[in-house]
Write an enzyme that holds these catalytic residues in place. Structure first.
Site, PDB file in Angstrom:
ATOM      1  N   ASP A  31      -5.231  -7.747   2.680  1.00 34.95           N
ATOM      2  CA  ASP A  31      -3.885  -7.712   2.332  1.00 34.95           C
ATOM      3  C   ASP A  31      -3.594  -8.774   1.680  1.00 34.95           C
ATOM      4  O   ASP A  31      -2.702  -9.405   2.394  1.00 34.95           O
ATOM      5  CB  ASP A  31      -3.170  -5.907   2.681  1.00 34.95           C
ATOM      6  CG  ASP A  31      -2.919  -5.695   1.341  1.00 34.95           C
ATOM      7  OD1 ASP A  31      -2.678  -6.345   0.699  1.00 34.95           O
ATOM      8  OD2 ASP A  31      -1.798  -4.573   1.706  1.00 34.95           O
ATOM      9  N   THR A  63       3.807  -5.153  -1.715  1.00 36.60           N
ATOM     10  CA  THR A  63       4.389  -5.295  -3.443  1.00 36.60           C
ATOM     11  C   THR A  63       5.722  -5.029  -3.275  1.00 36.60           C
ATOM     12  O   THR A  63       5.860  -5.621  -4.878  1.00 36.60           O
ATOM     13  CB  THR A  63       2.823  -4.807  -3.922  1.00 36.60           C
ATOM     14  OG1 THR A  63       1.962  -5.398  -3.415  1.00 36.60           O
ATOM     15  CG2 THR A  63       3.244  -5.504  -5.288  1.00 36.60           C
ATOM     16  N   GLU A  97      -8.048  -6.535  -1.481  1.00 37.96           N
ATOM     17  CA  GLU A  97      -7.240  -5.562  -2.152  1.00 37.96           C
ATOM     18  C   GLU A  97      -7.888  -5.420  -3.432  1.00 37.96           C
ATOM     19  O   GLU A  97      -8.430  -4.435  -4.383  1.00 37.96           O
ATOM     20  CB  GLU A  97      -5.743  -5.503  -1.365  1.00 37.96           C
ATOM     21  CG  GLU A  97      -5.785  -3.814  -2.862  1.00 37.96           C
ATOM     22  CD  GLU A  97      -3.894  -3.781  -2.434  1.00 37.96           C
ATOM     23  OE1 GLU A  97      -3.634  -4.557  -1.360  1.00 37.96           O
ATOM     24  OE2 GLU A  97      -3.609  -2.529  -2.554  1.00 37.96           O
ATOM     25  N   ASP A 114      -4.513  -2.130   4.521  1.00 36.93           N
ATOM     26  CA  ASP A 114      -3.381  -2.337   4.950  1.00 36.93           C
ATOM     27  C   ASP A 114      -2.978  -1.540   6.999  1.00 36.93           C
ATOM     28  O   ASP A 114      -2.529  -2.229   7.445  1.00 36.93           O
ATOM     29  CB  ASP A 114      -3.505  -0.356   4.598  1.00 36.93           C
ATOM     30  CG  ASP A 114      -2.766  -0.319   3.298  1.00 36.93           C
ATOM     31  OD1 ASP A 114      -2.643  -1.164   2.681  1.00 36.93           O
ATOM     32  OD2 ASP A 114      -3.182   0.367   2.655  1.00 36.93           O
ATOM     33  N   ILE A 140      -0.850  -9.067  -0.690  1.00 28.71           N
ATOM     34  CA  ILE A 140       0.607  -8.964   0.023  1.00 28.71           C
ATOM     35  C   ILE A 140       0.569  -7.245  -0.009  1.00 28.71           C
ATOM     36  O   ILE A 140       0.619  -6.518  -0.597  1.00 28.71           O
ATOM     37  CB  ILE A 140       2.086  -8.819  -0.686  1.00 28.71           C
ATOM     38  CG1 ILE A 140       1.758 -10.553  -1.376  1.00 28.71           C
ATOM     39  CG2 ILE A 140       2.525  -8.878  -1.176  1.00 28.71           C
ATOM     40  CD1 ILE A 140       2.633 -10.730  -2.832  1.00 28.71           C
ATOM     41  N   ASP A 141       0.759  -7.428   1.740  1.00 32.60           N
ATOM     42  CA  ASP A 141       1.256  -5.407   1.696  1.00 32.60           C
ATOM     43  C   ASP A 141       3.299  -4.965   1.796  1.00 32.60           C
ATOM     44  O   ASP A 141       3.711  -6.400   2.334  1.00 32.60           O
ATOM     45  CB  ASP A 141       0.365  -4.989   3.366  1.00 32.60           C
ATOM     46  CG  ASP A 141       1.078  -3.981   3.648  1.00 32.60           C
ATOM     47  OD1 ASP A 141       0.866  -2.679   3.010  1.00 32.60           O
ATOM     48  OD2 ASP A 141       1.433  -3.673   5.231  1.00 32.60           O
TER      49      ASP A 141
HETATM   50  C1  IPD Z   1       1.084  -0.278   0.611  1.00 31.51           C
HETATM   51  C2  IPD Z   1       2.534  -0.145   1.586  1.00 31.51           C
HETATM   52  C3  IPD Z   1       3.122   0.675   2.133  1.00 31.51           C
HETATM   53  C4  IPD Z   1       1.912   2.070   2.320  1.00 31.51           C
HETATM   54  C5  IPD Z   1       1.499   1.858   0.696  1.00 31.51           C
HETATM   55  C6  IPD Z   1       0.385   1.306   1.040  1.00 31.51           C
HETATM   56  P1  IPD Z   1       1.112  -2.413  -1.253  1.00 31.51           P
HETATM   57  O1  IPD Z   1       0.622  -1.425  -0.399  1.00 31.51           O
HETATM   58  O2  IPD Z   1       1.426  -0.686   3.021  1.00 31.51           O
HETATM   59  O3  IPD Z   1       4.193   0.813   3.002  1.00 31.51           O
HETATM   60  O4  IPD Z   1       2.852   3.182   2.635  1.00 31.51           O
HETATM   61  O5  IPD Z   1       0.619   3.332   1.088  1.00 31.51           O
HETATM   62  O6  IPD Z   1      -0.753   0.811  -0.029  1.00 31.51           O
HETATM   63  O7  IPD Z   1       0.675  -1.483  -1.625  1.00 31.51           O
HETATM   64  O8  IPD Z   1       1.880  -2.993  -1.061  1.00 31.51           O
HETATM   65  O9  IPD Z   1      -0.046  -3.608  -0.413  1.00 31.51           O
HETATM   66 CA    CA Z   2      -1.251  -2.994   1.376  1.00 31.04          CA
HETATM   67 CA    CA Z   3      -1.306  -4.920  -0.775  1.00 35.44          CA
END
Ligand code: IPD
Ligand code: CA
Ligand code: CA
Length: 271
Positions: A85, A90, A68, A213, A87-88
């Site tokens: 990813d 964040t 990412e 994601d 940190i999914d």
């Molecule tokens: C997000 C998370 C979130 C989703 C967002 C993503 P991130 O990822 O997965 O649940 O609703 O669209 O962007 O930005 O925390 O890696």
């Molecule tokens: Ca994510």
């Molecule tokens: Ca992320």
């Protein structure tokens, strides 16, 4: 098992990244920057991504990376590529709210082969290898067999950055609230997908997601006996930004409900 080594290395990378994330969490000493409205990145994201790539590269130096915070790909190249990813979730992480995950997948010639999603706050390691099944820690997992929407729990993500489609999104949400056991917004799509795989929720849908994601969680669902589609019932969900996942019955149900609001599964509202 084929891809055994890759699975081992993906788990090692996820564990080392999780240690970094936990250290930032304990010290509460991370900087937060904005990539766009409500689109956060912290130095924990950057450090996690660096570590994951370093661990994998040291074992597989020829492999490619779609991660990412350093991505340049708009489609999958041929050959081996790791989709990451760091940190999914964040926003969750920055607020001290669980879940937040490390998500790592190996794709080869356009097909997912290995996937690891590590939910850091609760120490839950979801994994899968193509054709071998899906696990939560050491236990095999499978999607829910509940086929009745009125007895189902649904996960989704709320719009948080672009609000042009918020009204039809809310109309869909209103329908689903009344037809199901309820809706959950965990804040980490890789975790949502793993919750489908583990049978904690029956279905999931979202728009606006990126390959990092969904690159790992999608294989974990398939190996747990579930289905992943785009909003038209097709396969364009990795880069296509519209995804539905669940057991067969709930994917059918969600596809119908979404297409009742969004014309043929496009982001065009029915007139
Ligand atoms: C997000 C998370 C979130 C989703 C967002 C993503 P991130 O990822 O997965 O649940 O609703 O669209 O962007 O930005 O925390 O890696
Ligand atoms: Ca994510
Ligand atoms: Ca992320």
């Amino acid at each position: 098992m084929k891809f055994n080594r890759e699975l081992e290395i993906a788990k090692r990378a996820a564990n080392e990244a999780a240690d970094i994330i936990q250290a930032y969490r304990t010290n509460q000493s991370f900087d937060i920057e904005l990539k766009g409205k409500n689109d956060l990145v912290t130095d924990a994201d950057l450090a996690s991504e660096k570590k994951i790539i370093e661990v994998i590269k040291s074992e597989f130096p020829e492999d490619q990376f779609l991660a990412e915070e350093s991505n340049t790909y708009t489609e999958l190249p041929e050959g081996r590529i790791w989709i990451i990813d760091p940190i999914d979730g964040t926003t969750n992480f920055a607020h001290g709210f669980a879940p937040f995950c490390v998500s790592i997948a190996l794709w080869v010639d356009g097909a997912a082969k290995v996937a690891v999603v590590f939910e850091v706050a609760h120490d839950e390691l979801f994994s899968a290898v193509e054709g071998e099944g899906a696990w939560l820690n050491d236990s095999l997992i499978s999607v829910s067999s509940t086929s009745d929407p009125s007895k189902s729990l649904i996960a989704t993500g709320f719009p948080y950055s672009q609000f042009d489609l918020v009204d039809p999104y809310l109309a869909l949400l209103k329908n689903l609230m009344q037809k199901t056991h309820g809706i959950r917004r965990a804040g980490a799509s890789s975790y949502d997908l793993c919750c489908v795989a583990a049978g904690r929720v029956e279905g999931f849908y979202e728009y606006g997601l990126s390959p990092w994601d969904v690159g790992a969680g999608s294989l974990i669902i398939k190996e747990a006996g579930g289905i992943v589609t785009d909003w038209k019932g097709g396969d364009n969900w990795l880069f296509g930004k519209r995804i539905i996942a669940g057991n067969g019955a709930l994917v059918d149900f969600l596809t119908t409900e979404i297409q009742n609001v969004f014309l043929d599964g496009h982001l065009t509202v029915k007139g």
